[in-house]
Write a protein that holds these residues in place. Structure first.
Motif, short mmCIF file in Angstrom:
data_model
loop_
_atom_site.label_atom_id
_atom_site.label_comp_id
_atom_site.label_asym_id
_atom_site.label_seq_id
_atom_site.Cartn_x
_atom_site.Cartn_y
_atom_site.Cartn_z
N LYS A 142 -4.14 7.02 9.52
CA LYS A 142 -3.34 6.33 8.86
C LYS A 142 -2.35 6.63 8.14
O LYS A 142 -1.01 6.56 7.59
CB LYS A 142 -4.44 4.88 8.43
CG LYS A 142 -3.00 4.34 6.75
CD LYS A 142 -3.93 2.43 6.69
CE LYS A 142 -3.66 1.66 5.96
NZ LYS A 142 -3.40 0.83 5.22
N THR A 146 -4.85 12.48 6.23
CA THR A 146 -6.31 12.39 5.64
C THR A 146 -6.11 11.44 6.89
O THR A 146 -5.90 10.84 7.70
CB THR A 146 -6.74 11.43 4.27
OG1 THR A 146 -5.75 12.40 3.23
CG2 THR A 146 -8.41 11.11 4.14
N LEU A 200 -12.70 12.44 6.26
CA LEU A 200 -13.25 11.67 5.22
C LEU A 200 -14.50 10.70 6.27
O LEU A 200 -13.62 10.22 7.59
CB LEU A 200 -12.64 10.21 4.95
CG LEU A 200 -13.39 10.03 3.45
CD1 LEU A 200 -11.51 8.62 2.80
CD2 LEU A 200 -14.01 8.98 3.54
N TYR A 333 -11.50 5.18 -7.81
CA TYR A 333 -10.41 4.12 -7.90
C TYR A 333 -11.83 3.12 -8.04
O TYR A 333 -13.04 2.55 -8.01
CB TYR A 333 -10.30 3.72 -6.09
CG TYR A 333 -9.44 4.63 -5.50
CD1 TYR A 333 -7.98 4.22 -6.43
CD2 TYR A 333 -9.26 5.20 -4.11
CE1 TYR A 333 -6.91 5.13 -5.65
CE2 TYR A 333 -8.47 6.02 -3.45
CZ TYR A 333 -7.51 6.33 -4.00
OH TYR A 333 -6.36 6.38 -3.27
N SER A 377 -5.85 -2.29 -0.91
CA SER A 377 -5.75 -1.46 0.38
C SER A 377 -5.30 -1.83 1.64
O SER A 377 -5.62 -3.32 2.21
CB SER A 377 -7.11 -0.45 1.13
OG SER A 377 -7.36 0.57 0.18
N LYS A 382 -1.57 1.69 0.14
CA LYS A 382 -2.15 1.70 -1.32
C LYS A 382 -1.63 0.94 -2.48
O LYS A 382 -0.80 2.26 -3.04
CB LYS A 382 -3.53 2.74 -1.71
CG LYS A 382 -5.18 2.98 -1.14
CD LYS A 382 -6.03 4.20 -1.62
CE LYS A 382 -6.86 3.50 -0.96
NZ LYS A 382 -6.60 4.38 0.87
C1 LIG Z 1 -8.12 5.69 0.62
C2 LIG Z 1 -7.86 5.97 1.99
C3 LIG Z 1 -7.61 7.38 2.68
C4 LIG Z 1 -7.53 8.36 1.44
O1 LIG Z 1 -6.45 8.22 0.62
P1 LIG Z 1 -6.37 9.40 -1.24
O2 LIG Z 1 -5.80 7.85 -1.53
O3 LIG Z 1 -6.24 10.36 -0.78
O4 LIG Z 1 -8.21 8.73 -1.73
C5 LIG Z 1 -7.07 7.52 3.72
N1 LIG Z 1 -7.29 6.31 4.59
C6 LIG Z 1 -7.60 5.19 4.38
C7 LIG Z 1 -7.40 4.17 5.80
C8 LIG Z 1 -7.71 4.84 3.15
O5 LIG Z 1 -7.75 3.49 3.01
#
Ligand SMILES: *Cc1c(COP(=O)(O)O)cnc(C)c1O
Length: 446
Positions: A142, A146, A200, A333, A377, A382
């Motif tokens: 997304k 990450t 992740l 968070y 989210s 976010k």
């Molecule tokens: C929160 C999230 C992340 C990681 O976001 P960070 O701000 O780097 O913690 C990655 N992918 C998704 C879908 C998320 O909800």
């Protein structure tokens, strides 16, 4: 009230056998026999719709049975009548009362789940990556830097949270599940996407996997071709639900050595620990698990949603953050409960969420103020509620993107009309008489 925090290392821990109860075994949980028959029936009704799974450690060591039903850990894992809408509850209750056949119960359960927005934030359609133009199962990409990976052996948890936003994966309904992935495709995707810096690993809970499965996914990442993957995050609730995973399970030491090898290879290893209440951090075994993980060089970061009936209280958050800092866990968070599943039972209006956040922040030192939030989210990203303000006579909510589907949105302040009852982004309207939020040109909320 609060005992002194005991930070001494445990000398020895006898291995504990993992014993788990699902909804078919609800009536075999000895502690529940203290509750009235009618309440146990209500639990059965809800557990036929929403996922239920709890293990003996949570029952015996985390729940304070003298405070049931108000005990926050009880609320965290045991179904409550109000988690279903009255009409849905009555329909399922009627079926169970006349001892309907399983097939009928399953059909109604499927129908009722369909009404609970099983896939919030466009998760199924919007984030699926491709290899050779084919969708890759088990990955979600997304935000640019990450990628989320859902390993197939990690799609359960040691217990289920009653408010879980991934609940649809656990109820055995095939099309509600994320499709599941495998190591080879993961590695190929990572190799081909040099813009990624973070992997992740999530679930379910990847820590339910045997260590050798985790090794299959992660060991290879120490090779030079994965140099761009700087951070490996593992999302887990095992530090709460089964801390023995890091201490006395048969492959606990192998797990810790794996984390250590990744750290030695230059990766930042972050255990993204899900915590909702300071009570989860009080047992000697939970603290021993934290010590052992930290000894590997991995960092533990803490995150979790704000929930009515569990932690809608600033003092509880302040105490949780203080305890985390004391134990070397970094607050990361505070989430807003997502618009799915039993959200009606748990939801807290955004304005109130911000008040709790602020009130808690004011009680902790700077080291506890690393938790961002309250953060939604949502489909476009976010979104953090920064606060309530008055701008030229109009009362507004100040918001910002912490993460955005378009990286250019990140850290741009924007404003919504003040609304004391809104619980999610799509219920907010732009301030100053504007038609749409700035990002809606690219991604409409409606
Ligand atoms: C929160 C999230 C992340 C990681 O976001 P960070 O701000 O780097 O913690 C990655 N992918 C998704 C879908 C998320 O909800």
């Amino acid at each position: 009230m609060s005992k002194a925090i005991d930070t001494r290392r445990l000398q020895s821990v006898a291995p504990r056998k993992f014993k788990v109860f699902t909804h078919h075994q609800l009536d075999q949980i000895p502690e529940l026999s203290q509750l009235p028959e009618a309440v146990r029936f209500e639990m059965q009704v809800v557990a036929n719709v929403l996922p239920f799974r709890v293990n003996e450690y949570v029952i015996q060591d985390l729940i304070d049975w003298s405070r049931v039903p108000d005990d926050p850990i009880f609320q965290l894992v045991f179904p409550q009548r109000e988690m279903l809408e009255p009409e849905a509850f009555e329909r399922m209750a009627a079926l169970l009362k006349r001892a309907a056949i399983r097939e009928e119960v399953r059909t109604l359960a499927t129908e009722l789940r369909g009404d609970l927005n099983p896939h919030p934030a466009g998760q199924m359609e919007l984030n699926v990556p491709t290899l050779d133009d084919e969708p890759v199962d088990g990955l979600q990409h997304k935000y640019r830097e990450t990628v989320l990976f859902f390993p197939s052996q990690g799609q359960v948890c040691h217990s289920y949270c009653t408010f879980c936003f991934r609940w649809a994966q656990f109820v055995g309904d095939k099309d509600l599940r994320f499709a599941l992935g495998e190591a080879e495709k993961l590695h190929r995707y990572l190799r081909e996407h040099r813009e990624l810096s973070d992997l992740l690993v999530t679930g379910g809970d990847p820590m339910v996997m045997k260590t050798h499965h985790l090794e299959g996914y992660l060991s290879a990442l120490t090779a030079p071709e994965f140099e761009h993957i700087q951070t490996i995050r593992i999302g887990t609730k095992a530090l709460t639900f089964w801390p023995y995973r890091f201490v006395s399970d048969a492959d606990s030491d192998a797990l810790l050595r794996l984390l250590e090898r990744l750290v030695m290879a230059g990766k930042h290893v972050a255990i993204m620990a899900h915590y909702n209440h300071w009570r989860e951090l009080e047992t000697p075994i939970a603290r021993e698990a934290i010590r052992r993980v930290r000894d590997t060089g991995a960092v533990i970061r803490a995150q979790g949603p704000l929930l009515r009936h569990i932690n809608d209280d600033a003092d509880a958050w302040a105490r949780m953050w203080r305890t985390q800092v004391r134990l070397g866990v970094v607050p990361y968070y505070m989430f807003v409960e997502r618009d799915t599943g039993a959200r009606r039972y748990f939801e807290v209006p955004l304005v109130r969420a911000w008040q709790i956040y602020r009130d808690a922040m004011q009680q902790v030192s700077g080291l506890g103020r690393t938790a961002r939030g309250p953060s939604m989210s949502a489909k476009p990203g976010k979104v953090e509620i920064q606060g309530v303000s008055d701008i030229q006579g109009e009362k507004v909510l100040a918001l910002r993107f912490i993460q955005g589907r378009n990286p250019d949105w990140v850290q741009r302040p924007f404003f919504a009309r003040y609304d004391e009852t809104a619980t999610w982004l799509d219920q907010l309207r732009p301030a100053f008489g504007e038609e749409r939020f700035f990002f809606e040109d690219e991604m409409p909320l409606g």
